[in-house]
Design a protein around this motif. Sequence first.
Motif, PDB file in Angstrom:
ATOM      1  N   ILE A   7       1.686  -9.336  11.172  1.00  0.00           N
ATOM      2  CA  ILE A   7       0.526  -9.692  10.342  1.00  0.00           C
ATOM      3  C   ILE A   7      -0.756  -9.496  11.149  1.00  0.00           C
ATOM      4  N   ALA A   8      -1.676  -8.674  10.630  1.00  0.00           N
ATOM      5  CA  ALA A   8      -2.979  -8.462  11.285  1.00  0.00           C
ATOM      6  C   ALA A   8      -3.854  -9.679  10.999  1.00  0.00           C
ATOM      7  N   CYS A   9      -4.028 -10.535  11.990  1.00  0.00           N
ATOM      8  CA  CYS A   9      -4.831 -11.753  11.819  1.00  0.00           C
ATOM      9  C   CYS A   9      -6.291 -11.430  12.080  1.00  0.00           C
ATOM     10  N   ASP A  10      -6.906 -10.725  11.146  1.00  0.00           N
ATOM     11  CA  ASP A  10      -8.304 -10.320  11.291  1.00  0.00           C
ATOM     12  C   ASP A  10      -9.230 -11.439  10.837  1.00  0.00           C
ATOM     13  N   PHE A  11      -9.251 -12.502  11.638  1.00  0.00           N
ATOM     14  CA  PHE A  11     -10.140 -13.637  11.390  1.00  0.00           C
ATOM     15  C   PHE A  11     -11.094 -13.711  12.571  1.00  0.00           C
ATOM     16  N   VAL A  31       2.362 -11.676  15.080  1.00  0.00           N
ATOM     17  CA  VAL A  31       0.963 -11.529  14.668  1.00  0.00           C
ATOM     18  C   VAL A  31       0.205 -10.543  15.551  1.00  0.00           C
ATOM     19  N   LYS A  32      -0.778  -9.895  14.956  1.00  0.00           N
ATOM     20  CA  LYS A  32      -1.659  -8.998  15.711  1.00  0.00           C
ATOM     21  C   LYS A  32      -3.018  -9.686  15.889  1.00  0.00           C
ATOM     22  N   ILE A  33      -3.436  -9.785  17.148  1.00  0.00           N
ATOM     23  CA  ILE A  33      -4.770 -10.311  17.443  1.00  0.00           C
ATOM     24  C   ILE A  33      -5.633  -9.124  17.848  1.00  0.00           C
ATOM     25  N   LEU A 118      -7.637   7.907  15.941  1.00  0.00           N
ATOM     26  CA  LEU A 118      -7.857   6.838  14.961  1.00  0.00           C
ATOM     27  C   LEU A 118      -7.748   7.425  13.558  1.00  0.00           C
ATOM     28  N   THR A 119      -7.179   6.663  12.651  1.00  0.00           N
ATOM     29  CA  THR A 119      -7.047   7.192  11.283  1.00  0.00           C
ATOM     30  C   THR A 119      -8.406   7.302  10.586  1.00  0.00           C
ATOM     31  N   SER A 120      -9.417   6.708  11.184  1.00  0.00           N
ATOM     32  CA  SER A 120     -10.763   6.853  10.616  1.00  0.00           C
ATOM     33  C   SER A 120     -11.417   8.181  11.030  1.00  0.00           C
ATOM     34  N   THR A 177       2.922   1.001  12.493  1.00  0.00           N
ATOM     35  CA  THR A 177       2.152   1.672  11.442  1.00  0.00           C
ATOM     36  C   THR A 177       1.382   0.733  10.514  1.00  0.00           C
ATOM     37  N   PRO A 178       0.031   0.809  10.567  1.00  0.00           N
ATOM     38  CA  PRO A 178      -0.791   0.108   9.579  1.00  0.00           C
ATOM     39  C   PRO A 178      -0.902   0.959   8.307  1.00  0.00           C
ATOM     40  N   GLY A 179      -1.718   0.512   7.374  1.00  0.00           N
ATOM     41  CA  GLY A 179      -1.885   1.289   6.137  1.00  0.00           C
ATOM     42  C   GLY A 179      -0.745   1.043   5.172  1.00  0.00           C
ATOM     43  N   VAL A 180      -0.339  -0.219   5.056  1.00  0.00           N
ATOM     44  CA  VAL A 180       0.783  -0.558   4.186  1.00  0.00           C
ATOM     45  C   VAL A 180       0.280  -1.410   3.020  1.00  0.00           C
ATOM     46  N   ARG A 181       0.703  -1.061   1.833  1.00  0.00           N
ATOM     47  CA  ARG A 181       0.303  -1.798   0.636  1.00  0.00           C
ATOM     48  C   ARG A 181       1.504  -1.963  -0.283  1.00  0.00           C
ATOM     49  N   PHE A 182       1.529  -3.071  -1.045  1.00  0.00           N
ATOM     50  CA  PHE A 182       2.577  -3.230  -2.054  1.00  0.00           C
ATOM     51  C   PHE A 182       2.332  -2.222  -3.170  1.00  0.00           C
ATOM     52  N   ASP A 189      -9.848  -0.299   1.463  1.00  0.00           N
ATOM     53  CA  ASP A 189     -10.484   0.833   2.149  1.00  0.00           C
ATOM     54  C   ASP A 189      -9.479   1.738   2.866  1.00  0.00           C
ATOM     55  N   GLN A 190      -8.191   1.431   2.799  1.00  0.00           N
ATOM     56  CA  GLN A 190      -7.211   2.303   3.438  1.00  0.00           C
ATOM     57  C   GLN A 190      -7.025   3.541   2.561  1.00  0.00           C
ATOM     58  N   VAL A 191      -6.851   4.692   3.188  1.00  0.00           N
ATOM     59  CA  VAL A 191      -6.764   5.919   2.411  1.00  0.00           C
ATOM     60  C   VAL A 191      -5.318   6.381   2.260  1.00  0.00           C
ATOM     61  N   VAL A 209       0.488  -5.361   8.689  1.00  0.00           N
ATOM     62  CA  VAL A 209      -0.035  -5.650   7.356  1.00  0.00           C
ATOM     63  C   VAL A 209      -1.083  -6.754   7.457  1.00  0.00           C
ATOM     64  N   GLY A 210      -2.281  -6.467   6.973  1.00  0.00           N
ATOM     65  CA  GLY A 210      -3.355  -7.457   7.021  1.00  0.00           C
ATOM     66  C   GLY A 210      -3.600  -8.080   5.670  1.00  0.00           C
ATOM     67  N   ARG A 211      -4.610  -7.546   4.972  1.00  0.00           N
ATOM     68  CA  ARG A 211      -5.075  -8.172   3.739  1.00  0.00           C
ATOM     69  C   ARG A 211      -4.023  -8.413   2.654  1.00  0.00           C
ATOM     70  N   PRO A 212      -3.017  -7.516   2.479  1.00  0.00           N
ATOM     71  CA  PRO A 212      -2.020  -7.829   1.449  1.00  0.00           C
ATOM     72  C   PRO A 212      -1.316  -9.168   1.700  1.00  0.00           C
ATOM     73  N   ILE A 213      -1.349  -9.652   2.955  1.00  0.00           N
ATOM     74  CA  ILE A 213      -0.771 -10.973   3.240  1.00  0.00           C
ATOM     75  C   ILE A 213      -1.889 -12.019   3.409  1.00  0.00           C
TER      76      ILE A 213
END
Length: 232
Positions: A7-11, A31-33, A118-120, A177-182, A189-191, A209-213
């Motif tokens: 889980i990407a803990c982007d807080f 968790v990912k910090i 970077l994927t960006s 691998t990031p960029g995962v969505r249900f 904003d992921q492409v 996985v960040g925001r989906p969780i």
Amino acid sequence: MGKDVIIACDFNSKAEVMSFLDKFTQEKPYVKIGMELFYAEGPEIVREIKARGHKIFLDLKLCDIPNTVKKAMKVLSLLDVDMCNLHAFGTKAMMEAAIEGLTREDGSRPLLIAVTQLTSTSEERMKADLLINEPLDKVVMHYAKNAMESGLDGVVCSPLEAGKVHEICGKNFVTVTPGVRFADGEVGDQVRVTTPEKAKEIGSDYIVVGRPITQAEDPVAAYRRCMKEFTE
Ligand code: C5P
């Protein structure tokens, strides 16, 4: 290689991340910090989350001269994280120095993963800004190979690239691998996104996985769904 959901803990504060983690009473997710939380709260936040029993991917993406990265990695090894990373762009000499710095006296060390491109970064920007004229996927695979030859454990890449990385670097070379969505969720904003199930099929070892969780109405249920789709 055990598959897991990170889980990407982007807080940006301890209060927010702890109140999020408090929701998990049955399980201790990996968790990912990232930079945001680490720069806001310092190394103590890593120790505290570790003390709660979570595995930690410390996503600080180091890139500097080999000696500096080696010394920084030595400090990180003492934080007892499970995974950390750097930019493959820093060259093989830097990656080899990183491994040296990260290896503890008893020979153990966290997993070390390289960011390729970077994927960006689009192929167009890579050509214009970085003067790299090879196709993007060739650059990604070349950096992955450099990482492997330097003794690293794997790369961060798009789930769609995970199969090819395994083909080139072997099945034991870890793909994160990031960029995962249900399938029924928002892309945001992921492409280039894929579902946990599809990421499993292609061969990702860890999905980030960040925001989906974190933004789900019921984060624990979303995490369980993710684990089920990815690992079962
Ligand atoms: O919220 P979301 O699931 O998009 O979060 C993905 C996480 O993975 C974020 O922490 C983001 O910084 C990170 N990441 C990414 N793409 C990369 C590398 C890291 O989305 N290429």
